[in-house]
Design a protein around this motif. Structure first.
Motif, short mmCIF file in Angstrom:
data_model
loop_
_atom_site.label_atom_id
_atom_site.label_comp_id
_atom_site.label_asym_id
_atom_site.label_seq_id
_atom_site.Cartn_x
_atom_site.Cartn_y
_atom_site.Cartn_z
N LEU A 179 7.17 6.09 -3.89
CA LEU A 179 6.78 6.76 -2.65
C LEU A 179 7.55 8.06 -2.47
O LEU A 179 6.96 9.13 -2.27
CB LEU A 179 7.01 5.85 -1.44
CG LEU A 179 6.71 6.48 -0.08
CD1 LEU A 179 5.24 6.83 0.05
CD2 LEU A 179 7.15 5.55 1.05
N PHE A 180 8.86 8.01 -2.57
CA PHE A 180 9.65 9.22 -2.38
C PHE A 180 9.32 10.26 -3.45
O PHE A 180 9.12 11.43 -3.16
CB PHE A 180 11.15 8.92 -2.40
CG PHE A 180 11.98 10.18 -2.33
CD1 PHE A 180 12.16 10.83 -1.14
CD2 PHE A 180 12.53 10.73 -3.48
CE1 PHE A 180 12.90 12.01 -1.07
CE2 PHE A 180 13.26 11.90 -3.43
CZ PHE A 180 13.45 12.54 -2.21
N SER A 232 0.81 -1.23 0.00
CA SER A 232 0.00 0.00 0.00
C SER A 232 0.84 1.27 0.00
O SER A 232 0.30 2.36 -0.21
CB SER A 232 -0.93 0.01 1.21
OG SER A 232 -1.80 -1.09 1.17
N LEU A 233 2.13 1.17 0.25
CA LEU A 233 2.98 2.37 0.34
C LEU A 233 2.91 3.28 -0.88
O LEU A 233 2.86 4.50 -0.72
CB LEU A 233 4.43 1.99 0.62
CG LEU A 233 4.80 1.75 2.07
CD1 LEU A 233 6.26 1.34 2.19
CD2 LEU A 233 4.52 2.97 2.93
N PRO A 234 2.90 2.77 -2.11
CA PRO A 234 2.84 3.68 -3.26
C PRO A 234 1.57 4.54 -3.30
O PRO A 234 1.55 5.58 -3.93
CB PRO A 234 2.91 2.75 -4.47
CG PRO A 234 3.59 1.52 -3.98
CD PRO A 234 3.14 1.38 -2.55
N ARG A 235 0.51 4.10 -2.59
CA ARG A 235 -0.74 4.87 -2.57
C ARG A 235 -0.78 5.88 -1.43
O ARG A 235 -1.71 6.69 -1.36
CB ARG A 235 -1.92 3.92 -2.48
CG ARG A 235 -2.04 3.00 -3.67
CD ARG A 235 -3.30 2.18 -3.61
NE ARG A 235 -3.52 1.67 -2.26
CZ ARG A 235 -3.82 0.41 -1.97
NH1 ARG A 235 -3.94 -0.46 -2.93
NH2 ARG A 235 -4.02 0.02 -0.73
N VAL A 236 0.18 5.85 -0.53
CA VAL A 236 0.19 6.76 0.62
C VAL A 236 0.17 8.23 0.21
O VAL A 236 -0.56 9.02 0.80
CB VAL A 236 1.39 6.45 1.56
CG1 VAL A 236 1.61 7.56 2.56
CG2 VAL A 236 1.14 5.13 2.28
N PRO A 237 0.93 8.66 -0.80
CA PRO A 237 0.89 10.08 -1.16
C PRO A 237 -0.51 10.59 -1.52
O PRO A 237 -0.84 11.75 -1.24
CB PRO A 237 1.84 10.18 -2.36
CG PRO A 237 2.81 9.06 -2.13
CD PRO A 237 1.98 7.95 -1.55
N ALA A 238 -1.34 9.73 -2.10
CA ALA A 238 -2.70 10.15 -2.43
C ALA A 238 -3.53 10.39 -1.18
O ALA A 238 -4.48 11.17 -1.20
CB ALA A 238 -3.37 9.09 -3.31
N VAL A 239 -3.17 9.76 -0.09
CA VAL A 239 -3.85 9.98 1.19
C VAL A 239 -3.27 11.20 1.90
O VAL A 239 -3.99 11.94 2.56
CB VAL A 239 -3.72 8.71 2.08
CG1 VAL A 239 -4.33 8.94 3.45
CG2 VAL A 239 -4.38 7.52 1.40
N VAL A 240 -1.98 11.41 1.75
CA VAL A 240 -1.30 12.52 2.43
C VAL A 240 -1.74 13.88 1.87
O VAL A 240 -2.02 14.81 2.63
CB VAL A 240 0.24 12.38 2.32
CG1 VAL A 240 0.95 13.63 2.80
CG2 VAL A 240 0.71 11.17 3.11
N LEU A 241 -1.81 13.99 0.57
CA LEU A 241 -2.08 15.29 -0.07
C LEU A 241 -3.32 15.99 0.47
O LEU A 241 -3.26 17.17 0.82
CB LEU A 241 -2.13 15.13 -1.59
CG LEU A 241 -2.18 16.43 -2.38
CD1 LEU A 241 -0.97 17.30 -2.09
CD2 LEU A 241 -2.26 16.12 -3.86
N PRO A 242 -4.47 15.33 0.61
CA PRO A 242 -5.64 16.04 1.14
C PRO A 242 -5.51 16.44 2.61
O PRO A 242 -6.27 17.28 3.09
CB PRO A 242 -6.79 15.03 0.98
CG PRO A 242 -6.29 13.96 0.10
CD PRO A 242 -4.81 14.00 0.13
N LEU A 243 -4.55 15.85 3.32
CA LEU A 243 -4.36 16.19 4.74
C LEU A 243 -3.51 17.44 4.95
O LEU A 243 -3.47 17.99 6.04
CB LEU A 243 -3.71 15.01 5.47
CG LEU A 243 -4.54 13.74 5.55
CD1 LEU A 243 -3.72 12.60 6.12
CD2 LEU A 243 -5.79 13.97 6.36
N LEU A 244 -2.83 17.89 3.90
CA LEU A 244 -1.98 19.07 4.02
C LEU A 244 -2.84 20.33 4.05
O LEU A 244 -3.83 20.44 3.35
CB LEU A 244 -0.99 19.12 2.86
CG LEU A 244 -0.06 17.91 2.73
CD1 LEU A 244 0.86 18.10 1.53
CD2 LEU A 244 0.73 17.66 4.00
N LEU A 245 -2.43 21.27 4.89
CA LEU A 245 -3.14 22.54 4.99
C LEU A 245 -2.73 23.43 3.83
O LEU A 245 -1.54 23.64 3.57
CB LEU A 245 -2.83 23.21 6.32
CG LEU A 245 -3.24 22.40 7.56
CD1 LEU A 245 -2.71 23.05 8.82
CD2 LEU A 245 -4.74 22.24 7.61
#
Length: 171
Positions: free
Chosen positions: A144-145, A112-125
């Motif tokens: 991922l990087f 699931s790591l390659p999909r983590v950035p798609a989850v992170v982006l909406p969490l950024l202010l």
């Protein structure tokens, strides 16, 4: 360190984080207006849960000067696809001022790591700089990087934790 609240639905992370922040603000500064002061987004690749704890302590200690929304990422082989935990910690600084540190912990299975950035982006202010903190060796060739770096304005490396610090800095 504040207690962490597990969130099952990624869509609910922002709502739960807001509730925790409001409760912590009210407890830290009764009678003060609930003002949110945040200077940056921090995306931190911790690698392990134990490293998340260490990085979160450092980040929370810096909150007086650099209040942030932090997203910590770790990998857990054999674990669930995703696990989310959130927490918020507000404390008084100067008279009449309360600063908050809020965090989201994402622990993902390796697949699931390659999909983590798609989850992170909406969490950024929005409208705040995003800093990617990657201690140790940086796998610059991984998806991922590359995807996390595409969302970041700055990169913080800890070359002292790298096996080949000169190669790391050259990359």
């Amino acid at each position: 360190m504040q207690p962490r609240v597990e969130v099952k639905d990624p869509q609910a992370v922002e709502r739960v984080l807001g509730e925790l922040r409001q409760a912590s603000l009210a407890a830290a500064g009764p009678g003060l207006p609930p003002v949110r002061l945040t200077a940056l987004n921090l995306i931190a690749y911790a690698g392990t849960r134990a490293q998340i704890d260490k990085m979160a302590q450092l980040t929370a200690a810096l909150a007086d000067q650099h209040p942030s929304r932090a997203v910590f990422i770790a990998e857990e082989p054999g674990g669930e696809d995703w696990q989310f935990r959130v927490w918020a910690q507000c404390r008084p600084t100067l008279p009449g001022t309360v600063v908050c540190f809020e965090a989201v912990e994402i622990v993902a299975a390796p697949a699931s790591l390659p999909r983590v950035p798609a989850v992170v982006l909406p969490l950024l202010l929005r409208d705040l700089p995003a800093v990617l903190w990657w201690p140790g060796d940086v796998p610059t060739e991984t998806i991922l990087f590359q995807r996390l770096m595409a969302s970041a304005d700055r990169l913080v490396l800890d070359s002292g934790r790298s096996r080949q610090p000169l190669d790391l800095l050259a990359r």
